[in-house]
Motif scaffolding. Structure first.
Motif, PDB file in Angstrom:
ATOM      1  N   ARG A 188      -0.521   6.267  -6.720  1.00 50.34           N
ATOM      2  CA  ARG A 188       0.901   6.305  -7.471  1.00 50.34           C
ATOM      3  C   ARG A 188       0.591   6.285  -8.745  1.00 50.34           C
ATOM      4  NH1 ARG A 188       6.499   5.198  -5.572  1.00 50.34           N
ATOM      5  NH2 ARG A 188       6.664   5.172  -7.997  1.00 50.34           N
ATOM      6  N   SER A 189       1.248   6.697  -9.879  1.00 52.30           N
ATOM      7  CA  SER A 189       1.022   6.994 -11.289  1.00 52.30           C
ATOM      8  C   SER A 189       0.719   5.622 -11.828  1.00 52.30           C
ATOM      9  CB  SER A 189       2.385   7.713 -11.832  1.00 52.30           C
ATOM     10  OG  SER A 189       2.009   7.618 -13.279  1.00 52.30           O
ATOM     11  N   GLY A 190      -0.207   5.523 -12.382  1.00 48.15           N
ATOM     12  CA  GLY A 190      -0.556   4.237 -13.064  1.00 48.15           C
ATOM     13  C   GLY A 190      -1.263   3.184 -12.397  1.00 48.15           C
ATOM     14  N   ALA A 191      -1.366   3.566 -10.972  1.00 50.10           N
ATOM     15  CA  ALA A 191      -2.167   2.552  -9.907  1.00 50.10           C
ATOM     16  C   ALA A 191      -3.437   2.251 -10.545  1.00 50.10           C
ATOM     17  CB  ALA A 191      -2.378   3.158  -8.771  1.00 50.10           C
ATOM     18  N   ARG A 192      -4.236   3.318 -10.985  1.00 51.66           N
ATOM     19  CA  ARG A 192      -5.710   2.944 -11.422  1.00 51.66           C
ATOM     20  C   ARG A 192      -5.794   2.107 -12.685  1.00 51.66           C
ATOM     21  NH1 ARG A 192      -9.887   4.988  -8.941  1.00 51.66           N
ATOM     22  NH2 ARG A 192      -8.531   6.858  -8.028  1.00 51.66           N
ATOM     23  N   ALA A 193      -4.757   2.383 -13.486  1.00 51.81           N
ATOM     24  CA  ALA A 193      -4.866   1.738 -14.757  1.00 51.81           C
ATOM     25  C   ALA A 193      -4.473   0.289 -14.473  1.00 51.81           C
ATOM     26  CB  ALA A 193      -3.712   2.411 -15.750  1.00 51.81           C
ATOM     27  N   LEU A 194      -3.367  -0.040 -13.689  1.00 52.40           N
ATOM     28  CA  LEU A 194      -2.909  -1.383 -13.364  1.00 52.40           C
ATOM     29  C   LEU A 194      -4.256  -2.427 -12.529  1.00 52.40           C
ATOM     30  CD1 LEU A 194      -0.890  -3.631 -12.998  1.00 52.40           C
ATOM     31  CD2 LEU A 194      -0.573  -2.647 -10.378  1.00 52.40           C
TER      32      LEU A 194
ATOM     33  N   LEU B 155       0.819  -1.162   0.010  1.00 50.26           N
ATOM     34  CA  LEU B 155       0.141  -0.129   0.106  1.00 50.26           C
ATOM     35  C   LEU B 155       0.680   1.269  -0.019  1.00 50.26           C
ATOM     36  CD1 LEU B 155      -2.937   1.194   0.148  1.00 50.26           C
ATOM     37  CD2 LEU B 155      -2.430   0.950   2.759  1.00 50.26           C
ATOM     38  N   ASP B 156       1.543   1.592   1.157  1.00 48.82           N
ATOM     39  CA  ASP B 156       2.251   3.024   1.269  1.00 48.82           C
ATOM     40  C   ASP B 156       3.398   2.796   0.421  1.00 48.82           C
ATOM     41  OD1 ASP B 156       0.773   4.013   3.123  1.00 48.82           O
ATOM     42  OD2 ASP B 156       1.361   2.170   4.734  1.00 48.82           O
ATOM     43  N   GLY B 157       3.433   4.045  -0.518  1.00 44.15           N
ATOM     44  CA  GLY B 157       4.663   4.077  -1.278  1.00 44.15           C
ATOM     45  C   GLY B 157       4.526   3.191  -2.729  1.00 44.15           C
ATOM     46  N   THR B 158       3.652   2.309  -2.942  1.00 40.72           N
ATOM     47  CA  THR B 158       3.549   1.503  -3.975  1.00 40.72           C
ATOM     48  C   THR B 158       2.175   1.789  -4.599  1.00 40.72           C
ATOM     49  OG1 THR B 158       4.778  -0.484  -3.096  1.00 40.72           O
ATOM     50  CG2 THR B 158       3.118  -0.673  -4.834  1.00 40.72           C
ATOM     51  N   LEU B 159       0.852   1.552  -3.895  1.00 40.57           N
ATOM     52  CA  LEU B 159      -0.321   1.910  -4.461  1.00 40.57           C
ATOM     53  C   LEU B 159      -0.601   3.469  -4.307  1.00 40.57           C
ATOM     54  CD1 LEU B 159      -2.689   0.590  -5.721  1.00 40.57           C
ATOM     55  CD2 LEU B 159      -3.455   0.079  -3.575  1.00 40.57           C
ATOM     56  N   VAL B 160      -0.208   3.966  -3.112  1.00 43.06           N
ATOM     57  CA  VAL B 160      -0.845   5.166  -2.741  1.00 43.06           C
ATOM     58  C   VAL B 160       0.452   5.973  -2.270  1.00 43.06           C
ATOM     59  CG1 VAL B 160      -3.105   4.863  -2.198  1.00 43.06           C
ATOM     60  CG2 VAL B 160      -1.318   4.778  -0.313  1.00 43.06           C
ATOM     61  N   ASP B 161       0.816   7.340  -2.407  1.00 43.47           N
ATOM     62  CA  ASP B 161       2.040   7.955  -2.260  1.00 43.47           C
ATOM     63  C   ASP B 161       1.789   8.622  -0.745  1.00 43.47           C
ATOM     64  OD1 ASP B 161       4.424   9.321  -2.232  1.00 43.47           O
ATOM     65  OD2 ASP B 161       3.811  10.931  -3.545  1.00 43.47           O
ATOM     66  N   SER B 162       1.584   7.667   0.152  1.00 41.03           N
ATOM     67  CA  SER B 162       1.427   8.192   1.294  1.00 41.03           C
ATOM     68  C   SER B 162       2.493   8.275   2.440  1.00 41.03           C
ATOM     69  CB  SER B 162       0.420   7.073   1.974  1.00 41.03           C
ATOM     70  OG  SER B 162       1.082   5.661   2.076  1.00 41.03           O
ATOM     71  N   GLU B 163       3.939   8.043   1.877  1.00 38.09           N
ATOM     72  CA  GLU B 163       4.837   8.100   2.915  1.00 38.09           C
ATOM     73  C   GLU B 163       5.027   9.409   3.333  1.00 38.09           C
ATOM     74  OE1 GLU B 163       7.601   6.273   0.352  1.00 38.09           O
ATOM     75  OE2 GLU B 163       7.023   4.075   1.164  1.00 38.09           O
TER      76      GLU B 163
END
Length: 233
Positions: free
Chosen positions: A92-98, A13-21
């Motif tokens: 994160r960029s491209g997450a929704r497309a993935l 999740l953190d840093g991979t799917l969302v930029d929450s770091e």
């Protein structure tokens, strides 16, 4: 012989799917400053993917404090949730497309995170992914064997009822990559605070800058060479 295909995508999740770091770091600084501690931002970023408990234990030892580590963790999580509720968190960029691609391919997706369940739920709600990602392995589920232990990823595969060898894990931190790799998943890393060389050394077969670079997903776990590229020196 039939061609094996991915059965599931396991997402940190953190840093991979969302930029929450950055939100995590702000929550740490806000909480620690209330304790009279001015901890360098670089040290807090270095703790990403690791244990808040170990960080707090180290700080207590360094400053001669004798307080409740669990209480510190709870207070920091409450501050983080205030930040997430008030400011949200970017994907994160491209997450929704993935995720859309995985859904169209019939691939089950599961979040595998070291964040507490309530924090993970709020982060996913803030980006509108609550319904899309109901399957989650969170901090409480894998205690006390957290990343880099392979247990969180092994547990995710077990819950989904699929062999871990047929799971594609996507991570950013060294501890997360090591966890997924040790469990037996094929691992892709997204760039972050760890160096690309360190991510590859930890077990990532490839490093991407945007999650949409993975599309269309190579769904042949046996073809690991397609997930590798030369690391620039």
């Amino acid at each position: 012989m039939s061609v094996r295909t991915f059965a599931a995508v396991l997402l940190d999740l953190d840093g991979t799917l969302v930029d929450s770091e950055p939100a995590h770091v702000r929550a740490h600084r806000r909480f620690l400053s209330g304790k009279g501690l001015d901890v360098p931002e670089a040290r807090l970023y270095a703790n990403i993917g690791k244990s808040d408990a170990l960080l707090f234990q180290d700080l207590m030892r360094e400053h001669g404090l004798n307080e409740d580590v669990e209480a510190w963790k709870l207070a920091k999580s409450e501050m983080l949730m205030e930040i997430l509720a008030g400011e949200g968190v970017p994907l994160r960029s491209g997450a929704r497309a993935l995720l859309e691609h995985a859904w169209s391919e019939g691939l089950t997706c599961c979040v595998v995170t070291s964040s507490p369940r309530a924090v993970a739920a709020l982060a996913l709600e803030s980006v509108g992914l609550t319904a899309r990602l109901p399957m989650r392995v969170c901090f409480e589920d894998s205690a006390p064997r957290h990343k880099p232990d392979p247990h969180p990823y092994a547990l995710a595969a077990q819950r989904l009822g699929v062999p871990i060898e047929r799971c594609l894990a996507i991570e950013d931190s060294i501890s997360g990559i090591a966890s997924a790799h040790a469990a037996g998943a094929i691992v892709i890393a997204v760039d972050g605070h760890a160096s690309e060389a360190d991510q590859i050394a930890a077990g990532a077969g490839r490093v991407v800058h945007c999650l949409s670079e993975l599309l269309p997903l190579n769904r042949q776990p046996g073809a690991t060479s397609s997930f590798r590229r030369t690391v620039k020196k």
